[in-house]
Design a protein around this motif. Structure first.
Motif, PDB file in Angstrom:
ATOM      1  N   ARG A 164       2.910   1.819  -3.234  1.00 40.07           N
ATOM      2  CA  ARG A 164       2.097   2.384  -4.315  1.00 40.07           C
ATOM      3  C   ARG A 164       1.860   3.878  -4.085  1.00 40.07           C
ATOM      4  N   GLU A 165       1.578   4.260  -2.833  1.00 42.14           N
ATOM      5  CA  GLU A 165       1.301   5.653  -2.529  1.00 42.14           C
ATOM      6  C   GLU A 165       2.516   6.549  -2.769  1.00 42.14           C
ATOM      7  N   LYS A 198       0.828  -1.201   0.000  1.00 42.73           N
ATOM      8  CA  LYS A 198       0.000   0.000   0.000  1.00 42.73           C
ATOM      9  C   LYS A 198       0.866   1.256   0.000  1.00 42.73           C
ATOM     10  N   HIS A 223       4.801   9.693   3.931  1.00 40.66           N
ATOM     11  CA  HIS A 223       3.623   9.044   3.365  1.00 40.66           C
ATOM     12  C   HIS A 223       2.453   9.260   4.305  1.00 40.66           C
ATOM     13  N   THR A 224       1.279   8.949   3.845  1.00 40.44           N
ATOM     14  CA  THR A 224       0.087   9.095   4.665  1.00 40.44           C
ATOM     15  C   THR A 224      -0.452   7.735   5.035  1.00 40.44           C
ATOM     16  N   SER A 270       5.214   5.701  -4.581  1.00 42.24           N
ATOM     17  CA  SER A 270       5.809   5.439  -5.901  1.00 42.24           C
ATOM     18  C   SER A 270       7.309   5.204  -5.808  1.00 42.24           C
TER      19      SER A 270
END
Length: 254
Positions: free
Chosen positions: A63-64, A60, A252-253, A66
């Motif tokens: 992907r966020e 996850k 990141h979040t 990159s």
């Protein structure tokens, strides 16, 4: 010591002398801008107790953010490929962490990972053979893995903390001759990881022929800057679900 090994030692000694003479010259890179930094970072999750939920979290976040790629244990390759598809390349380790597996086992690991969708392989060099100057055996093993999976990005992990400078140089030469795409400093499990000195030595030997991947102990922005300046082309950073900034380096979040 046979003639081949003597020749390797002779060449390595020359390269070491050249590196020591030129160490004041900058041969590395500037730290990339924040927005492009993730494209030079591989996130790894290789803990023995990594859970499926942690692996899913890794996918996850990868992907966020990159990132360039992820690296997981072989048992998780197929799952990660299914989750990520073509979005983020999935890689795995071969002969991890000791490098002492039989060559046939390393080849089988590599072939299975490739069949399951792995785009890159990080194979641990046989450290014991290297340190006892069995260079031909080391070369033949790496070449066998290369021939078994010609279409993957092949990185060889040296574990520089266990090697003398001459051994690092010879290992780099063997990696290049065997057809590797990159050389990585460390598994992250030895007593120390990537150092600027080791990265600088690798870059000096390999020039622009292969990528140099710094791995292990990268825990600050300062360490990243130093490793890039020393000549690293990519970094491998250990992923932890408890660390919401990926070791304080990449935001990141949740």
């Amino acid at each position: 010591m046979n003639l081949v090994n003597k020749e390797y030692h002779k060449r390595a000694k020359t390269l070491l002398d050249n590196w020591q003479d030129d160490r004041g010259d900058k041969k590395g890179f500037d730290l990339p801008e924040d927005e492009t930094l993730p494209a030079l970072v591989e996130l790894s999750l290789l803990a023995a107790d990594a859970s499926i939920s942690e692996v899913n979290k890794l996918c996850k976040i990868a992907r966020e953010v990159s990132v360039a790629s992820i690296c997981v244990n072989p048992s998780h390759v197929q799952r990660c490929v299914q989750v990520l598809g073509d979005a983020i390349p999935v890689g795995t380790v071969v002969g991890f962490p000791l490098g002492a597996n039989h060559t046939k086992i390393k080849i089988a690991e590599a072939e299975l990972a490739f069949a399951q969708g792995a785009k890159h392989l990080n194979v641990v060099i046989n450290i014991g053979l290297l340190k006892t100057s069995n260079f031909q055996e080391v070369f033949e093993e790496l070449r066998s893995v290369r021939y078994a999976c010609p279409d993957v990005d092949l990185t060889v992990i040296l574990e520089t903390a266990l090697l003398e400078p001459l051994q690092i140089i010879i290992a780099s030469m063997l990696c290049r001759e065997a057809g590797a795409d990159a050389v990585m400093t460390s598994t992250g499990l030895a007593n120390s990881g990537a150092t600027q000195e080791d990265v600088s030595l690798l870059r000096s030997v390999l020039a622009d022929d292969l990528d140099v991947v710094a791995s292990g102990g990268i825990g600050s922005r300062e360490s990243m800057v130093g490793l890039f300046e020393a000549g690293a082309s990519r970094l491998t950073i250990e992923f932890s679900v408890e660390d919401d900034t990926l070791s304080g380096l990449i935001k990141h979040t949740d």
